[in-house]
Scaffold this active site. Structure first.
Site, PDB file in Angstrom:
ATOM      1  N   ASP A  11       0.859  -1.191   0.000  1.00  0.00           N
ATOM      2  CA  ASP A  11       0.000   0.000   0.000  1.00  0.00           C
ATOM      3  C   ASP A  11       0.896   1.242   0.000  1.00  0.00           C
ATOM      4  O   ASP A  11       1.641   1.477   0.962  1.00  0.00           O
ATOM      5  CB  ASP A  11      -0.873  -0.046   1.262  1.00  0.00           C
ATOM      6  CG  ASP A  11      -1.772   1.160   1.402  1.00  0.00           C
ATOM      7  OD1 ASP A  11      -1.690   2.087   0.565  1.00  0.00           O
ATOM      8  OD2 ASP A  11      -2.563   1.171   2.363  1.00  0.00           O
ATOM      9  N   GLY A  33      -9.875   3.541  -5.627  1.00  0.00           N
ATOM     10  CA  GLY A  33      -8.514   3.104  -5.922  1.00  0.00           C
ATOM     11  C   GLY A  33      -7.467   3.751  -5.045  1.00  0.00           C
ATOM     12  O   GLY A  33      -7.679   3.994  -3.842  1.00  0.00           O
ATOM     13  N   VAL A  34      -6.342   4.047  -5.642  1.00  0.00           N
ATOM     14  CA  VAL A  34      -5.228   4.604  -4.870  1.00  0.00           C
ATOM     15  C   VAL A  34      -5.561   6.017  -4.376  1.00  0.00           C
ATOM     16  O   VAL A  34      -5.136   6.429  -3.292  1.00  0.00           O
ATOM     17  CB  VAL A  34      -3.913   4.531  -5.694  1.00  0.00           C
ATOM     18  CG1 VAL A  34      -3.882   5.533  -6.825  1.00  0.00           C
ATOM     19  CG2 VAL A  34      -2.711   4.672  -4.797  1.00  0.00           C
ATOM     20  N   ASP A  35      -6.343   6.733  -5.157  1.00  0.00           N
ATOM     21  CA  ASP A  35      -6.774   8.086  -4.773  1.00  0.00           C
ATOM     22  C   ASP A  35      -7.565   8.040  -3.459  1.00  0.00           C
ATOM     23  O   ASP A  35      -7.291   8.811  -2.519  1.00  0.00           O
ATOM     24  CB  ASP A  35      -7.643   8.644  -5.918  1.00  0.00           C
ATOM     25  CG  ASP A  35      -7.884  10.144  -5.822  1.00  0.00           C
ATOM     26  OD1 ASP A  35      -7.273  10.789  -4.957  1.00  0.00           O
ATOM     27  OD2 ASP A  35      -8.681  10.657  -6.632  1.00  0.00           O
ATOM     28  N   SER A 119      -3.181   5.232 -14.189  1.00  0.00           N
ATOM     29  CA  SER A 119      -4.157   4.876 -15.248  1.00  0.00           C
ATOM     30  C   SER A 119      -4.422   3.370 -15.378  1.00  0.00           C
ATOM     31  O   SER A 119      -5.214   2.967 -16.225  1.00  0.00           O
ATOM     32  CB  SER A 119      -3.750   5.429 -16.629  1.00  0.00           C
ATOM     33  OG  SER A 119      -3.944   6.814 -16.689  1.00  0.00           O
ATOM     34  N   GLY A 121      -5.872   1.269 -13.329  1.00  0.00           N
ATOM     35  CA  GLY A 121      -7.048   0.741 -12.639  1.00  0.00           C
ATOM     36  C   GLY A 121      -8.303   1.175 -13.370  1.00  0.00           C
ATOM     37  O   GLY A 121      -8.554   0.763 -14.514  1.00  0.00           O
ATOM     38  N   VAL A 122      -9.066   2.033 -12.721  1.00  0.00           N
ATOM     39  CA  VAL A 122     -10.336   2.524 -13.270  1.00  0.00           C
ATOM     40  C   VAL A 122     -10.172   3.106 -14.676  1.00  0.00           C
ATOM     41  O   VAL A 122     -11.050   2.962 -15.527  1.00  0.00           O
ATOM     42  CB  VAL A 122     -10.918   3.618 -12.334  1.00  0.00           C
ATOM     43  CG1 VAL A 122     -12.179   4.223 -12.912  1.00  0.00           C
ATOM     44  CG2 VAL A 122     -11.205   3.047 -10.962  1.00  0.00           C
ATOM     45  N   TYR A 123      -9.039   3.741 -14.952  1.00  0.00           N
ATOM     46  CA  TYR A 123      -8.842   4.414 -16.241  1.00  0.00           C
ATOM     47  C   TYR A 123      -8.480   3.454 -17.375  1.00  0.00           C
ATOM     48  O   TYR A 123      -8.408   3.867 -18.534  1.00  0.00           O
ATOM     49  CB  TYR A 123      -7.835   5.551 -16.115  1.00  0.00           C
ATOM     50  CG  TYR A 123      -8.404   6.820 -15.486  1.00  0.00           C
ATOM     51  CD1 TYR A 123      -9.735   6.896 -15.093  1.00  0.00           C
ATOM     52  CD2 TYR A 123      -7.630   7.955 -15.299  1.00  0.00           C
ATOM     53  CE1 TYR A 123     -10.270   8.044 -14.523  1.00  0.00           C
ATOM     54  CE2 TYR A 123      -8.162   9.112 -14.734  1.00  0.00           C
ATOM     55  CZ  TYR A 123      -9.471   9.154 -14.347  1.00  0.00           C
ATOM     56  OH  TYR A 123      -9.991  10.306 -13.789  1.00  0.00           O
TER      57      TYR A 123
HETATM   58  N1  APR Z   1      -1.257   1.426  -3.154  1.00  0.00           N
HETATM   59  C1  APR Z   1      -0.675   1.181  -4.344  1.00  0.00           C
HETATM   60  N2  APR Z   1      -1.367   0.958  -5.481  1.00  0.00           N
HETATM   61  C2  APR Z   1      -2.712   0.948  -5.389  1.00  0.00           C
HETATM   62  C3  APR Z   1      -3.412   1.201  -4.188  1.00  0.00           C
HETATM   63  C4  APR Z   1      -2.620   1.458  -3.040  1.00  0.00           C
HETATM   64  N3  APR Z   1      -3.172   1.705  -1.862  1.00  0.00           N
HETATM   65  N4  APR Z   1      -4.745   1.135  -4.438  1.00  0.00           N
HETATM   66  C5  APR Z   1      -4.876   0.844  -5.732  1.00  0.00           C
HETATM   67  N5  APR Z   1      -3.675   0.724  -6.314  1.00  0.00           N
HETATM   68  C6  APR Z   1      -3.314   0.437  -7.721  1.00  0.00           C
HETATM   69  C7  APR Z   1      -4.345  -0.280  -8.563  1.00  0.00           C
HETATM   70  O1  APR Z   1      -4.250  -1.677  -8.355  1.00  0.00           O
HETATM   71  C8  APR Z   1      -3.900   0.117  -9.973  1.00  0.00           C
HETATM   72  O2  APR Z   1      -2.867  -0.758 -10.449  1.00  0.00           O
HETATM   73  O3  APR Z   1      -3.151   1.685  -8.394  1.00  0.00           O
HETATM   74  C9  APR Z   1      -3.286   1.504  -9.803  1.00  0.00           C
HETATM   75  C10 APR Z   1      -4.102   2.649 -10.348  1.00  0.00           C
HETATM   76  O4  APR Z   1      -5.498   2.389 -10.227  1.00  0.00           O
HETATM   77  P1  APR Z   1      -6.578   3.503  -9.871  1.00  0.00           P
HETATM   78  O5  APR Z   1      -6.430   3.929  -8.469  1.00  0.00           O
HETATM   79  O6  APR Z   1      -7.887   3.006 -10.315  1.00  0.00           O
HETATM   80  O7  APR Z   1      -6.102   4.789 -10.781  1.00  0.00           O
HETATM   81  P2  APR Z   1      -6.421   5.189 -12.315  1.00  0.00           P
HETATM   82  O8  APR Z   1      -6.600   4.010 -13.188  1.00  0.00           O
HETATM   83  O9  APR Z   1      -5.355   6.187 -12.669  1.00  0.00           O
HETATM   84  O10 APR Z   1      -7.814   5.898 -12.230  1.00  0.00           O
HETATM   85  C11 APR Z   1      -7.936   7.159 -11.634  1.00  0.00           C
HETATM   86  O11 APR Z   1      -9.777   6.501 -10.256  1.00  0.00           O
HETATM   87  O12 APR Z   1     -10.100   6.596  -8.005  1.00  0.00           O
HETATM   88  C12 APR Z   1     -10.274   7.238  -9.169  1.00  0.00           C
HETATM   89  O13 APR Z   1     -10.205   9.548  -8.506  1.00  0.00           O
HETATM   90  C13 APR Z   1      -9.542   8.558  -9.248  1.00  0.00           C
HETATM   91  O14 APR Z   1     -10.912   9.192 -11.060  1.00  0.00           O
HETATM   92  C14 APR Z   1      -9.618   8.781 -10.717  1.00  0.00           C
HETATM   93  C15 APR Z   1      -9.384   7.401 -11.273  1.00  0.00           C
END
Ligand code: APR
Length: 169
Positions: A11, A33-35, A119, A121-123
């Site tokens: 994490d 997600g990470v945000d 990018s 994860g969700v993106y």
């Molecule tokens: N630590 C490390 N990596 C993490 C964590 C964490 N605590 N939580 C999630 N991840 C990883 C996910 O597994 C993924 O590989 O971070 C990567 C990015 O995923 P997302 O968080 O979904 O980010 P992204 O694809 O850039 O999408 C951004 O998601 O949460 C919303 O506000 C955010 O709208 C924005 C979008």
């Protein structure tokens, strides 16, 4: 490969580094997600107040806030592209997330920062392509920014770490 780049599984909010990078949205509104994890760990109210003061961040750019309750001193918020097939400037924008974040870190005098897989994860960015861009762009920046001690690619799971490790081997 530059041995200042390291892969780590866990994490990102637990890392005691100069700055962790957040995969934010352009409103800096927090999310999942990470945000979401970063907002919770930093203290949602205080981080949201700091983000509101900044207002927003364009895709491919980076802004900075304090780390508040995090072990990290600061959070560099960058906005990755939403994957929409690959013909919409996604690669250039993702590359820019890494270079703008590195530039911001240098400006602040930071030596050690950690990136999540922006990018991926969700993106919906194809992971292998995103990881290749991340490693290539960070390595390019490190050639210029000799003051950096360490750039950590923080992966939430081992399968993502394997993708980085294959490139860094
Ligand atoms: N630590 C490390 N990596 C993490 C964590 C964490 N605590 N939580 C999630 N991840 C990883 C996910 O597994 C993924 O590989 O971070 C990567 C990015 O995923 P997302 O968080 O979904 O980010 P992204 O694809 O850039 O999408 C951004 O998601 O949460 C919303 O506000 C955010 O709208 C924005 C979008």
């Amino acid at each position: 490969m530059d041995d200042r780049m390291q892969v780590w599984v866990g994490d990102i909010t637990t890392l005691k580094v100069d700055a962790i990078v957040n995969a934010a949205n352009s409103q800096l509104a927090g999310g999942g997600g990470v945000d979401g994890a970063i907002h919770r760990a930093a203290g949602a109210e205080q981080l949201q107040a700091a983000c509101r003061m900044i207002g927003g961040c364009a895709t491919g750019q980076a802004v900075i806030t304090p780390g508040f309750d995090l072990p990290a001193k600061a959070i560099i918020h960058t906005v990755g592209p939403v994957w929409s097939g690959g013909q919409n400037n996604e690669a250039t924008l993702l590359r820019s997330c890494y270079s703008e974040s590195m530039t911001m870190a240098v400006r602040e005098g930071f030596r050690c920062i950690a990136f999540p897989a922006i990018s991926c994860g969700v993106y919906g960015y194809p992971k292998e392509q995103a990881v290749a861009i991340a490693v290539d762009e960070v390595e390019r920046c490190l050639e210029t920014y000799l003051m950096f001690k360490r750039v950590i690619f923080a992966c939430f799971d081992q399968s993502m770490a394997d993708l980085y490790n294959r490139l860094l081997a």
